[in-house]
Write a protein that holds these residues in place. Structure first.
Motif, PDB file in Angstrom:
ATOM      1  N   ARG A 183       0.826  -1.204   0.000  1.00 24.66           N
ATOM      2  CA  ARG A 183       0.000   0.000   0.000  1.00 24.66           C
ATOM      3  C   ARG A 183       0.864   1.259   0.000  1.00 24.66           C
ATOM      4  O   ARG A 183       0.552   2.248  -0.669  1.00 24.66           O
ATOM      5  CB  ARG A 183      -0.951  -0.011   1.195  1.00 24.66           C
ATOM      6  CG  ARG A 183      -2.060  -1.039   1.070  1.00 24.66           C
ATOM      7  CD  ARG A 183      -3.188  -0.748   2.035  1.00 24.66           C
ATOM      8  NE  ARG A 183      -2.749  -0.871   3.419  1.00 24.66           N
ATOM      9  CZ  ARG A 183      -2.763  -2.004   4.104  1.00 24.66           C
ATOM     10  NH1 ARG A 183      -3.187  -3.113   3.546  1.00 24.66           N
ATOM     11  NH2 ARG A 183      -2.357  -2.037   5.361  1.00 24.66           N
ATOM     12  N   GLU A 184       1.960   1.230   0.750  1.00 25.41           N
ATOM     13  CA  GLU A 184       2.846   2.394   0.792  1.00 25.41           C
ATOM     14  C   GLU A 184       3.498   2.635  -0.567  1.00 25.41           C
ATOM     15  O   GLU A 184       3.667   3.780  -0.994  1.00 25.41           O
ATOM     16  CB  GLU A 184       3.900   2.215   1.876  1.00 25.41           C
ATOM     17  CG  GLU A 184       3.319   2.303   3.289  1.00 25.41           C
ATOM     18  CD  GLU A 184       4.381   2.117   4.364  1.00 25.41           C
ATOM     19  OE1 GLU A 184       5.485   1.624   4.024  1.00 25.41           O
ATOM     20  OE2 GLU A 184       4.105   2.450   5.530  1.00 25.41           O
TER      21      GLU A 184
ATOM     22  N   ALA B 241       0.890   4.139  -2.844  1.00 18.91           N
ATOM     23  CA  ALA B 241       0.646   5.531  -2.469  1.00 18.91           C
ATOM     24  C   ALA B 241       1.784   6.432  -2.933  1.00 18.91           C
ATOM     25  O   ALA B 241       1.550   7.549  -3.435  1.00 18.91           O
ATOM     26  CB  ALA B 241       0.468   5.642  -0.952  1.00 18.91           C
TER      27      ALA B 241
ATOM     28  N   GLN C 256       1.558   6.967  -6.661  1.00 20.24           N
ATOM     29  CA  GLN C 256       0.475   7.895  -6.986  1.00 20.24           C
ATOM     30  C   GLN C 256       0.864   9.336  -6.669  1.00 20.24           C
ATOM     31  O   GLN C 256       0.586  10.255  -7.457  1.00 20.24           O
ATOM     32  CB  GLN C 256      -0.801   7.492  -6.241  1.00 20.24           C
ATOM     33  CG  GLN C 256      -1.432   6.216  -6.777  1.00 20.24           C
ATOM     34  CD  GLN C 256      -2.697   5.832  -6.035  1.00 20.24           C
ATOM     35  OE1 GLN C 256      -2.869   6.161  -4.856  1.00 20.24           O
ATOM     36  NE2 GLN C 256      -3.598   5.135  -6.714  1.00 20.24           N
ATOM     37  N   ARG C 257       1.537   9.535  -5.543  1.00 16.26           N
ATOM     38  CA  ARG C 257       1.976  10.894  -5.202  1.00 16.26           C
ATOM     39  C   ARG C 257       2.978  11.421  -6.224  1.00 16.26           C
ATOM     40  O   ARG C 257       2.997  12.616  -6.538  1.00 16.26           O
ATOM     41  CB  ARG C 257       2.604  10.919  -3.800  1.00 16.26           C
ATOM     42  CG  ARG C 257       1.616  10.775  -2.668  1.00 16.26           C
ATOM     43  CD  ARG C 257       2.253  11.147  -1.334  1.00 16.26           C
ATOM     44  NE  ARG C 257       3.421  10.323  -1.027  1.00 16.26           N
ATOM     45  CZ  ARG C 257       3.365   9.175  -0.360  1.00 16.26           C
ATOM     46  NH1 ARG C 257       2.189   8.701   0.060  1.00 16.26           N
ATOM     47  NH2 ARG C 257       4.464   8.483  -0.114  1.00 16.26           N
TER      48      ARG C 257
ATOM     49  N   ASP D  11      -4.437   7.343 -10.720  1.00 13.98           N
ATOM     50  CA  ASP D  11      -5.021   7.843  -9.480  1.00 13.98           C
ATOM     51  C   ASP D  11      -6.390   7.211  -9.250  1.00 13.98           C
ATOM     52  O   ASP D  11      -7.432   7.768  -9.554  1.00 13.98           O
ATOM     53  CB  ASP D  11      -5.154   9.374  -9.543  1.00 13.98           C
ATOM     54  CG  ASP D  11      -5.605   9.961  -8.209  1.00 13.98           C
ATOM     55  OD1 ASP D  11      -5.504   9.243  -7.198  1.00 13.98           O
ATOM     56  OD2 ASP D  11      -6.064  11.119  -8.193  1.00 13.98           O
TER      57      ASP D  11
ATOM     58  N   LEU E 111      -6.679   3.978  -3.307  1.00  8.33           N
ATOM     59  CA  LEU E 111      -5.492   3.220  -2.904  1.00  8.33           C
ATOM     60  C   LEU E 111      -5.795   1.759  -2.625  1.00  8.33           C
ATOM     61  O   LEU E 111      -5.084   0.866  -3.111  1.00  8.33           O
ATOM     62  CB  LEU E 111      -4.867   3.879  -1.667  1.00  8.33           C
ATOM     63  CG  LEU E 111      -3.718   3.126  -0.986  1.00  8.33           C
ATOM     64  CD1 LEU E 111      -2.554   2.959  -1.939  1.00  8.33           C
ATOM     65  CD2 LEU E 111      -3.283   3.873   0.278  1.00  8.33           C
TER      66      LEU E 111
END
Length: 203
Positions: free
Chosen positions: A134-135, A138, A141-142, A148, A151
């Motif tokens: 997940r990190e 994320a 995506q950032r 996008d 998550l």
């Protein structure tokens, strides 16, 4: 009172020895091959220690699943600095090294592990094991290199893509002569392409 026997204290070190030995036995013989008497003898203790520390064989198996998830999560955290593809490579490498534990992680024992080994109000070990994925999603995506979408949806979909082929390989289900390494590389390439934002790619 004088002459009274002191209660036997089973410490964390014994619990760890039993857990390590149980994990090895499960990997060697499967869950059905785990015999508490033999496990206790291997660790120089008695079955009463197993019951005192774990509660019985079902609880010990559940703890074994939690132990496996923790090991899997550690492998994922080690790979995380190298990015999303490295997580995928580490996922398969861990599964091929620990096929029996991998199977238990995604079977009914996993639900038992969550119920048995997770204190109320605390995140379960399975949840923690997937944090690196997940990190990574994320972060991508950032950085604007991944589509996008929500998550949790993206992470679950990517997990499913790699999990599916790994599970097929471990089950021995494949066309004759399939090159599993090449097939898995293809899956990782597909993940990168299908989740890339229009202006970039997933590293």
């Amino acid at each position: 009172m004088l002459g009274m026997a002191r209660p036997v204290v089973h410490d964390a070190a014994l619990r760890d020895r039993l857990m390590d030995a149980a994990t090895s036995a499960i990997e060697r013989d499967g869950a059905e091959g785990l015999v508490l008497r033999e496990l206790a003898a291997e660790c120089g203790t008695s079955t009463s220690a197993v019951y005192a520390l774990f509660g019985g064989k079902p609880q010990l198996l559940a703890a074994g699943v939690a132990h496996a998830l923790a090991s899997f999560g550690s492998a994922q955290r080690d790979a995380a600095p190298q990015g999303l593809r490295a997580l995928g490579i580490a996922y398969r490498a861990w599964a091929l090294t620990h096929p029996t534990l991998y199977g238990m992680m995604f079977g009914s024992a996993s639900t038992s592990a969550q119920a048995t080994c997770t204190p109320d109000g605390q995140p379960d070990v399975g949840e923690l094991a997937m944090v690196p994925l997940r990190e990574a999603v994320a972060a991508a995506q950032r950085a604007g290199v991944m589509t996008d979408v929500p998550l949790e949806i993206a992470a679950a979909a990517i997990w499913g893509q790699v999990h599916g082929l790994v599970s097929l390989q471990l089950a021995g289900i494949s066309p004759t002569g399939l090159d599993w390494d090449a097939a898995y590389d293809c899956v990782l390439d597909t993940v990168a392409r299908s989740w890339s934002a229009p202006a970039g790619g997933v590293e």
